[in-house]
Design an enzyme around this catalytic site. Structure first.
Site, PDB file in Angstrom:
ATOM      1  CG  HIS A  53     -37.903  53.229 -26.750  1.00 50.19           C
ATOM      2  ND1 HIS A  53     -37.373  54.481 -27.065  1.00 50.19           N
ATOM      3  CD2 HIS A  53     -38.666  52.798 -27.965  1.00 50.19           C
ATOM      4  CE1 HIS A  53     -37.659  54.744 -28.304  1.00 50.19           C
ATOM      5  NE2 HIS A  53     -38.441  53.793 -28.959  1.00 50.19           N
ATOM      6  CG  HIS A 105     -38.157  57.558 -25.604  1.00 49.16           C
ATOM      7  ND1 HIS A 105     -39.264  56.964 -25.251  1.00 49.16           N
ATOM      8  CD2 HIS A 105     -38.277  57.945 -26.902  1.00 49.16           C
ATOM      9  CE1 HIS A 105     -40.055  56.624 -26.117  1.00 49.16           C
ATOM     10  NE2 HIS A 105     -39.651  57.261 -27.261  1.00 49.16           N
TER      11      HIS A 105
HETATM   12  P1  AMP Z   1     -40.266  53.244 -31.942  1.00 52.75           P
HETATM   13  O1  AMP Z   1     -38.621  53.318 -31.640  1.00 52.75           O
HETATM   14  O2  AMP Z   1     -40.735  54.637 -32.097  1.00 52.75           O
HETATM   15  O3  AMP Z   1     -40.535  52.480 -33.305  1.00 52.75           O
HETATM   16  O4  AMP Z   1     -40.771  52.522 -30.747  1.00 52.75           O
HETATM   17  C1  AMP Z   1     -40.633  51.314 -30.322  1.00 52.75           C
HETATM   18  C2  AMP Z   1     -41.587  50.837 -29.444  1.00 52.75           C
HETATM   19  O5  AMP Z   1     -41.819  51.540 -28.355  1.00 52.75           O
HETATM   20  C3  AMP Z   1     -43.137  50.878 -29.879  1.00 52.75           C
HETATM   21  O6  AMP Z   1     -43.800  49.712 -29.758  1.00 52.75           O
HETATM   22  C4  AMP Z   1     -43.591  52.139 -29.556  1.00 52.75           C
HETATM   23  O7  AMP Z   1     -45.106  52.143 -29.181  1.00 52.75           O
HETATM   24  C5  AMP Z   1     -43.180  52.159 -27.979  1.00 52.75           C
HETATM   25  N1  AMP Z   1     -43.132  53.506 -27.389  1.00 52.75           N
HETATM   26  C6  AMP Z   1     -42.632  54.596 -28.018  1.00 52.75           C
HETATM   27  N2  AMP Z   1     -42.915  55.774 -27.410  1.00 52.75           N
HETATM   28  C7  AMP Z   1     -43.652  55.244 -26.305  1.00 52.75           C
HETATM   29  C8  AMP Z   1     -44.139  55.947 -25.013  1.00 52.75           C
HETATM   30  N3  AMP Z   1     -44.022  57.002 -24.867  1.00 52.75           N
HETATM   31  N4  AMP Z   1     -44.534  55.073 -24.161  1.00 52.75           N
HETATM   32  C9  AMP Z   1     -44.830  53.847 -24.189  1.00 52.75           C
HETATM   33  N5  AMP Z   1     -44.247  53.052 -25.527  1.00 52.75           N
HETATM   34  C10 AMP Z   1     -43.879  53.873 -26.495  1.00 52.75           C
END
Ligand code: AMP
Length: 286
Positions: free
Chosen positions: A39, A36
């Site tokens: 990411h 999203h």
């Molecule tokens: P995930 O796929 O949920 O493991 O997230 C992958 C990376 O994206 C991690 O470093 C998260 O902290 C970051 N991330 C997820 N959601 C957000 C967001 N809304 N804003 C900024 N970074 C995000």
């Protein structure tokens, strides 16, 4: 440039070595897919600072407990690739579970401090061990110069910074601001679990943050707000929403993640709130 899809550790490692031979810098964005705007913002930040960007997409089983959502975690690799390509990512590392954890796998990386036992660590006892293990592997496989993580997962970011510092990992950890929906809800792959009523209700997390920030801003100069007075405001706001169930709302030191009694610059205020069956987290730093 067309997105390179690397499914093996060898392919990913050799491509990055080749870029390094060419004198190019490489940024890594670890993700679990279902991408999203949050990411995408990490990919944008990496593309701004590095010559080449590698994103990893791997739903890491070792960071999920048995009762958690590993099997139903959303997956859409083709859509993810289109998003990555649109944001200037050069390579996606997309290994199978057996590529990362073959049968003989028996290592783990963990942080031996209170920081992994606070906040989400209270209900997710083995989560950060799984995160540290997979992130160490990704760092070793890709060999990037910098890695980008979201402040939305503030505890994860603090834990990874600690791990990289204490294990002398030759990589710079970069934190990036939380990207939000129009009503302030932090973007998350898990938001897709919410039905329409729950999605509306989920806006209450950000309302809690706004109320807390407002109360902190109104502390007279030279005065000090107690953590309890701020947490109370947040709890009151969030408890107005019948679908919301607070798991925790806490004020902790932004580096050690240990609880604090007073609100000062650098304090992290973090929460986990269940909306129906979906567990959402959010935070802000004072
Ligand atoms: P995930 O796929 O949920 O493991 O997230 C992958 C990376 O994206 C991690 O470093 C998260 O902290 C970051 N991330 C997820 N959601 C957000 C967001 N809304 N804003 C900024 N970074 C995000």
């Amino acid at each position: 440039m067309k997105l390179i899809i690397a499914e093996t550790k060898k392919e990913a490692r050799e491509q990055v070595k080749e870029w390094h031979r060419q004198g190019l810098t490489v940024g890594l964005v670890p993700t679990m897919g279902a991408l999203h705007e949050g990411h995408a913002s990490l990919v944008d930040a990496a593309a701004k600072e590095c010559d080449r960007v590698v994103a990893s997409i791997f739903v890491n089983p070792t960071q999920f407990a048995a009762n958690e959502d590993l099997d139903k975690y959303p997956r859409d690799f083709d859509r993810d690739c289109r998003i990555l390509e649109g944001h200037g990512c050069h390579m996606v590392f997309h290994p199978e579970v057996a590529e990362m954890y073959p049968d003989e796998f028996c290592a783990a990386v963990d942080i031996e401090s209170e920081m992994t036992k606070q906040l989400c660590g209270k209900s997710r006892a083995t989560h950060f061990k799984g995160v540290c293990t997979v992130v160490s592997k990704l760092f070793n496989i890709v060999g990037a110069d910098k890695a980008y993580f979201g402040e939305k997962d503030a505890q994860q970011l603090a834990v990874i910074k600690t791990m990289a510092r204490d294990l002398d990992m030759d990589i710079e950890i970069v934190g990036c601001p939380t990207v939000r929906e129009e009503d302030g809800l932090a973007r998350s792959s898990r938001n897709t679990y919410l039905n329409a009523d729950e999605r509306k209700a989920a806006g209450v997390l950000y309302k809690g943050i706004v109320a807390a920030k407002d109360k902190i801003d109104r502390v007279p100069q030279g005065g000090i707000a107690t953590a309890e007075s701020i947490l109370e405001v947040m709890r009151d706001v969030i408890n107005t929403e019948p679908l919301a169930k607070i798991e925790y709302i806490e004020a902790v030191d932004g580096m050690t993640l240990l609880p604090v009694d007073e609100i000062k610059k650098g304090v992290l205020i973090a929460m986990a709130v269940h909306i129906g069956n979906t567990r959402l987290i959010d935070n802000f730093t004072v």
